[in-house]
Design an enzyme around this catalytic site. Sequence first.
Site, PDB file in Angstrom:
ATOM      1  N   SER A 132       0.874  -1.187   0.000  1.00 15.03           N
ATOM      2  CA  SER A 132       0.000   0.000   0.000  1.00 15.03           C
ATOM      3  C   SER A 132       0.905   1.228   0.000  1.00 15.03           C
ATOM      4  O   SER A 132       2.077   1.134   0.390  1.00 15.03           O
ATOM      5  CB  SER A 132      -0.855   0.004   1.265  1.00 15.03           C
ATOM      6  OG  SER A 132      -1.554   1.228   1.393  1.00 15.03           O
ATOM      7  N   TYR A 145      -1.824  -0.805  11.035  1.00 12.69           N
ATOM      8  CA  TYR A 145      -1.915  -1.118   9.601  1.00 12.69           C
ATOM      9  C   TYR A 145      -0.643  -0.658   8.897  1.00 12.69           C
ATOM     10  O   TYR A 145      -0.052  -1.397   8.108  1.00 12.69           O
ATOM     11  CB  TYR A 145      -3.150  -0.445   9.000  1.00 12.69           C
ATOM     12  CG  TYR A 145      -3.328  -0.718   7.521  1.00 12.69           C
ATOM     13  CD1 TYR A 145      -3.625  -2.002   7.052  1.00 12.69           C
ATOM     14  CD2 TYR A 145      -3.189   0.298   6.576  1.00 12.69           C
ATOM     15  CE1 TYR A 145      -3.792  -2.254   5.697  1.00 12.69           C
ATOM     16  CE2 TYR A 145      -3.351   0.050   5.217  1.00 12.69           C
ATOM     17  CZ  TYR A 145      -3.647  -1.219   4.778  1.00 12.69           C
ATOM     18  OH  TYR A 145      -3.801  -1.475   3.426  1.00 12.69           O
TER      19      TYR A 145
HETATM   20  N1  NAP Z   1      -8.829  -0.489  -0.556  1.00 13.22           N
HETATM   21  C1  NAP Z   1      -7.767   0.279  -0.397  1.00 13.22           C
HETATM   22  O1  NAP Z   1      -7.854   1.517  -0.336  1.00 13.22           O
HETATM   23  C2  NAP Z   1      -6.393  -0.349  -0.311  1.00 13.22           C
HETATM   24  C3  NAP Z   1      -5.278   0.485  -0.472  1.00 13.22           C
HETATM   25  C4  NAP Z   1      -4.019  -0.069  -0.379  1.00 13.22           C
HETATM   26  C5  NAP Z   1      -3.861  -1.423  -0.156  1.00 13.22           C
HETATM   27  N2  NAP Z   1      -4.960  -2.221  -0.004  1.00 13.22           N
HETATM   28  C6  NAP Z   1      -4.735  -3.659   0.245  1.00 13.22           C
HETATM   29  O2  NAP Z   1      -5.387  -4.405  -0.762  1.00 13.22           O
HETATM   30  C7  NAP Z   1      -5.648  -5.717  -0.276  1.00 13.22           C
HETATM   31  C8  NAP Z   1      -7.081  -6.099  -0.626  1.00 13.22           C
HETATM   32  O3  NAP Z   1      -7.980  -5.258   0.064  1.00 13.22           O
HETATM   33  P1  NAP Z   1      -9.297  -4.674  -0.620  1.00 13.22           P
HETATM   34  O4  NAP Z   1      -9.153  -3.215  -0.682  1.00 13.22           O
HETATM   35  O5  NAP Z   1      -9.624  -5.407  -1.855  1.00 13.22           O
HETATM   36  O6  NAP Z   1     -10.377  -4.959   0.545  1.00 13.22           O
HETATM   37  P2  NAP Z   1     -11.529  -6.058   0.682  1.00 13.22           P
HETATM   38  O7  NAP Z   1     -12.498  -5.930  -0.429  1.00 13.22           O
HETATM   39  O8  NAP Z   1     -12.000  -5.917   2.077  1.00 13.22           O
HETATM   40  O9  NAP Z   1     -10.776  -7.446   0.486  1.00 13.22           O
HETATM   41  C9  NAP Z   1      -9.968  -7.996   1.492  1.00 13.22           C
HETATM   42  C10 NAP Z   1      -9.812  -9.474   1.200  1.00 13.22           C
HETATM   43  O10 NAP Z   1      -8.903 -10.039   2.173  1.00 13.22           O
HETATM   44  C11 NAP Z   1      -9.508 -11.231   2.646  1.00 13.22           C
HETATM   45  N3  NAP Z   1      -9.017 -11.677   3.947  1.00 13.22           N
HETATM   46  C12 NAP Z   1      -9.067 -11.050   5.150  1.00 13.22           C
HETATM   47  N4  NAP Z   1      -8.552 -11.843   6.104  1.00 13.22           N
HETATM   48  C13 NAP Z   1      -8.185 -13.001   5.487  1.00 13.22           C
HETATM   49  C14 NAP Z   1      -7.610 -14.217   5.915  1.00 13.22           C
HETATM   50  N5  NAP Z   1      -7.302 -14.450   7.207  1.00 13.22           N
HETATM   51  N6  NAP Z   1      -7.348 -15.191   4.994  1.00 13.22           N
HETATM   52  C15 NAP Z   1      -7.665 -14.998   3.695  1.00 13.22           C
HETATM   53  N7  NAP Z   1      -8.241 -13.883   3.229  1.00 13.22           N
HETATM   54  C16 NAP Z   1      -8.490 -12.893   4.117  1.00 13.22           C
HETATM   55  C17 NAP Z   1     -11.001 -10.905   2.682  1.00 13.22           C
HETATM   56  O11 NAP Z   1     -11.704 -12.130   2.789  1.00 13.22           O
HETATM   57  P3  NAP Z   1     -13.183 -12.252   3.444  1.00 13.22           P
HETATM   58  O12 NAP Z   1     -14.147 -11.962   2.333  1.00 13.22           O
HETATM   59  O13 NAP Z   1     -13.249 -13.665   3.918  1.00 13.22           O
HETATM   60  O14 NAP Z   1     -13.256 -11.258   4.569  1.00 13.22           O
HETATM   61  C18 NAP Z   1     -11.141 -10.229   1.328  1.00 13.22           C
HETATM   62  O15 NAP Z   1     -11.202 -11.189   0.301  1.00 13.22           O
HETATM   63  C19 NAP Z   1      -5.361  -5.674   1.232  1.00 13.22           C
HETATM   64  O16 NAP Z   1      -4.080  -6.249   1.463  1.00 13.22           O
HETATM   65  C20 NAP Z   1      -5.325  -4.191   1.546  1.00 13.22           C
HETATM   66  O17 NAP Z   1      -4.509  -3.895   2.648  1.00 13.22           O
HETATM   67  C21 NAP Z   1      -6.222  -1.710  -0.078  1.00 13.22           C
END
Ligand code: NAP
Length: 273
Positions: A132, A145
């Site tokens: 990120s 985080y």
């Molecule tokens: N959105 C942003 O602004 C942003 C910015 C920078 C980086 N990121 C990073 O991008 C990545 C994806 O996030 P997202 O934005 O797409 O959010 P999201 O839609 O909430 O997706 C998060 C995913 O991680 C999964 N997860 C959580 N705990 C887990 C575990 N113990 N084992 C396996 N899967 C697990 C969730 O599964 P469940 O459906 O089972 O909960 C979901 O599929 C993350 O690493 C986040 O830190 C996001």
Amino acid sequence: MPKTVLITGASTGIGYATAKLFQRQGWNVAATMRSPAGSDLAALDRVICPPLDVTSQASIAGAIATTLSHFGQIDVLVNNAGYGLIGPFEACTPEQIQQQFAVNVFGLMDMTRAVLPHFRERRSGVIVNVASIAGQMALPIYSLYHASKWAVEGFSDSLRYELEPFNIRVKIIEPGPIKTDFFSRSLVVAKQEGLTAYDPFVASVLPQLENVGDTASPPEVTAQVIYTAATDGSSRLRYPAGGNASFLLTLRKLLPDGLFTWFIKAGMIKEVK
Ligand SMILES: NC(=O)c1ccc[n+]([C@@H]2O[C@H](COP(=O)([O-])OP(=O)(O)OC[C@H]3O[C@@H](n4cnc5c(N)ncnc54)[C@H](OP(=O)(O)O)[C@@H]3O)[C@@H](O)[C@H]2O)c1
């Protein structure tokens, strides 16, 4: 023969969009997720949805074994699973802190360790770690985080040297704010009964943090960057990925600490009482 990608956290958001993009590009896709029942991804050609919780070694081994028995090989691992723990550090319980690192850091490391023998044997592979901009610049009340994403940055940046002789590349994806469940169902808000000292500060910051999510880019933007990182054949390490990431990271690099702190305070902290 199509190449194979294994993606963690493919139920929603960036992981889901990434699974769809690789599938459209003709890849075999192991779109892993904690609860695959009902995922529409499983209906697509060349897609399987093995159950995978990155905090369970047995689950990791099972998902990799299922992927190898279906597709014969893994070419790319996308370590995407992750979530945000938000709140003043003092309000976070030890269990919440452990869990933040168990998913965002140790889960990513365990996935990496589990595919490495396969990648080394084939002398080929790409590990794409979704970090990120939060791994390089910090906002208020996101300390844990940030700590987890900083760890992903340092881990990936060093790991690439020892893997290069085996023709295994490591990539760091640095999304800015992306419109996903990150800001809603996935967010864990730390609050400790009786600990009210931080309430005014938290109240002064939260509205701005919520606005960050409102103006975010769609997850497909980050999926495209992940696809590029996985397939460009280059030794490039870092890929900013949507949500003004390039601009913000450049600002962080160019501005001295004092000026950057002023910029964050001016934008994020209102009327601290
Ligand atoms: N959105 C942003 O602004 C942003 C910015 C920078 C980086 N990121 C990073 O991008 C990545 C994806 O996030 P997202 O934005 O797409 O959010 P999201 O839609 O909430 O997706 C998060 C995913 O991680 C999964 N997860 C959580 N705990 C887990 C575990 N113990 N084992 C396996 N899967 C697990 C969730 O599964 P469940 O459906 O089972 O909960 C979901 O599929 C993350 O690493 C986040 O830190 C996001």
